[in-house]
Design an enzyme around this catalytic site. Sequence first.
Site, short mmCIF file in Angstrom:
data_model
loop_
_atom_site.label_atom_id
_atom_site.label_comp_id
_atom_site.label_asym_id
_atom_site.label_seq_id
_atom_site.Cartn_x
_atom_site.Cartn_y
_atom_site.Cartn_z
N ARG A 38 0.83 -1.21 0.00
CA ARG A 38 0.00 0.00 0.00
C ARG A 38 0.86 1.26 0.00
NH1 ARG A 38 -4.54 -2.60 4.11
NH2 ARG A 38 -5.62 -3.75 2.45
N TYR A 94 -6.25 -1.54 -6.79
CA TYR A 94 -5.63 -2.71 -6.14
C TYR A 94 -5.00 -2.38 -4.80
CZ TYR A 94 -1.25 -1.52 -8.85
OH TYR A 94 -0.15 -0.94 -9.42
N GLU A 95 -4.64 -3.43 -4.08
CA GLU A 95 -4.16 -3.35 -2.69
C GLU A 95 -5.22 -2.73 -1.77
OE1 GLU A 95 -1.81 -5.10 -2.02
OE2 GLU A 95 -1.06 -5.33 -4.06
N GLY A 96 -6.47 -3.06 -2.03
CA GLY A 96 -7.58 -2.50 -1.26
C GLY A 96 -8.05 -1.22 -1.91
#
Length: 604
Positions: free
Chosen positions: A302, A446-448
Site C-alpha cells: 500500500r 488494487y491493494e484495497g
Amino acid sequence: MTQKYTPPLRDQQFVLHELLKVMDTYQQMPAFKDVDADTMNQVLEESGKFCAEVLLPINQSGDAEGCTFDRDARTVKTPKGFKEAFDQFREAGWQGLALDPKYGGQGLPALLQIAFYEMQYSTNQAWSMYPGLTIGAYECLHVHGTEAQKSLYLPKLGSGEWTGTMCLTEPHCGTDLGMLRTKAEPQADGSYKITGAKIFISSGEHDMADNIVHLVLARLPDAPAGTKGISLFIVPKFLPVGEGESATVGARNGIYCGGIEHKMGIHGNSTCQMVLEGATGWLVGEPNKGLNAMFVMMNGARLGVGMQGLGLTEVAYQNAVAYAKDRIQSRSLTGPKATDKPADPIIVHPDVRKMLLTARAYAEAGRAFGYWVAMQQDIQFQHPDEDARKEAGDMMALMTPIVKAFMTDNGWTCASDCLQVFGGHGYIKEWGMEQIVRDARINMIYEGTNTIQSLDLIGRKVLMDNGAKLKKFGKMVTEFVETYGTKEQYAEFVNPLADIGDKVTKLTMELGMKAMGNADEVGAAAVSYLRVVGHLVYAYFWARMAVIALDKVNAEGDKVDPFYTAKLAVARFYFAKLLPETAGEIRKARAGSATLMALPEELF
C-alpha cells in the site's frame, strides 16, 4: 514523441535534508551509523540514472507490446527489454538496497527504497512491480518465516535471482478474503498440498527470474470459517534443491498460469490467473494466522502503491510543462507575451497553469509526506528507543491508508489534467500521456480499493482507538502552529493549517457520535473524511516547506536560489486553490447516509 523524465533530485534533497533533516534521525540508529548525506545523495543520483536511462526507454514500447501468454507451455513472455533491464537491476545490486545485510542486502534506510520507488514508477510502473512485489514477499518472510525458510528464500529474493508474489484474490471474492476456498492438505513430511484458483496476481508468471516464490493464502481442513481460518504458505514455481544461498531450482511445482488478464493499463506487468493443482507448499507462521502475516506484505504494498500515484503525478507534470511551454495557441488575455510568434505558448493561460500547478503541488506535498512515512518505517524497526518505535508504528498505521488512497486519487486527477494540457494530442498514443492516465487508474483499485482505505482510516485507525493516533499527529500540528503562529510573516500558511486542524477534530467527533447510532454513517462519510484528513496532512507539510522557503527568500533576497522562490509560489497556490476543497468534503461527510440508502434496490 517519447515521454520525458528528469529525476527530481533537487526536491528530493530538499525534502531529505532541509525539511526532514534525516541525518539527525538516522544517526540515532546503529543500523545506519555509516550512512551519511553524501551516500544518500549518491544513491538517489545513481538510481535516478537507472530509471531515466534504462526503464523510461522501454515504458511506451512495453505498454504497446504487453505480455504474451503461451497456453501450451503455461508461460509468460514479458515485453522486449524487460528481462535485460531486470538483469542490469539485479547485477547492480538494486534489489537489496534496503534489505537485511544478514541475507545479502545493503541495509540502507527504507526511505531510500521509497525514493527509488518514486522514480521507478515515474519511468515504468509495469516493470517496477516485478521487483517491488519481490521486496514485499521478502519482508513478509523476514518477519514471519522460520530460520530455515529465511536462510533459503531471503538471499534469493534479496538478490533478485528469484522474484515473489502474493496470491490473495479468488474469482468469487476480492477484498472479502474470508470467503476464499483454496485448500491446503497437510502431508507426512510437514509440507502441504494446495489446490485452488487465484486471479489478478501481479507478476504471477514471467521470464525475468529463475524462480517465482508465491505467498498463497489457503485454508487448512479444520480451519474455522471467515478470516480467522486463513493460513499462509510458500509455494515456489520450482521446488528448491539444497539449502541457503547455494540452493538451485528443481522440479516444476503444481502452480501454473492459466491465463493473463487483458487490462486497461500496466500492460507490461503480467497479471495472471493462477491455478494450484496439488502444489507443494510450506506453512508460514502459525496456522489460521495467515492474514496477519500477509498484512506485512499488504501494508508495504500500500505504501508502494501510494508512491505509484506520486511517480505518475511527477512524470505527467514534467511532460505537460514541456508541452505547455512549447505549444503556441491564442493570445494571453492581458496582451501578447510572445510577440515574435503568431500566438503565445499555452502556459500563459490561467487554467493551464491551474492544471500544472495542481500536479506540482500534489507531487511536492506527496513527496514530503511519503518520505516522512518511510522515515517512520525506519524508526519503527531500527530505532533503539522503544517509545520512539511505538510512536512511529502508530504513525505508520494511521498514515498507510492516506498514503495509498489520497496519493493515488491525486495521481489519477493530475494525470488526467496533464493530459488535458495537451488537448487532442494528449489523447493520441504517441505522446505517452494516455498511457500515464491508464496506468494511474489501477492504483485506486488494487491493494484495497480507496473506499476500503477510507473505511480503514475512519473505522480502524481513528474511531477504534477513540482518535488516539490522530491526536498524536494533531499534537505535531499544534506544536508547529504554536511555534510559528505568533509570527506575522507565516500567517498565510499557519492560519489555514490551524483552521483545518480544528475542523478535522470537530468532524471526527461528530462522525464518531453518529456512528454509534448508525454504522452506515461511517460508510457514507468515509471517502470525504479521508480527503479532508489527507489535506490536513498536506497542509502541514506545505506549511513546513513554506516556512523554510520564506526564511531563505527573506534572508537572501535577490540572490536566493530560485528553487525557494518556486517552492513559496506553489505553497501559496496550494493554500489558495486546493485546500478549499475541504469545505465541500466536510459538507458531504456531514450530509449523512439517508439520501444514499433511501432508494429501494429495485428502483436502481
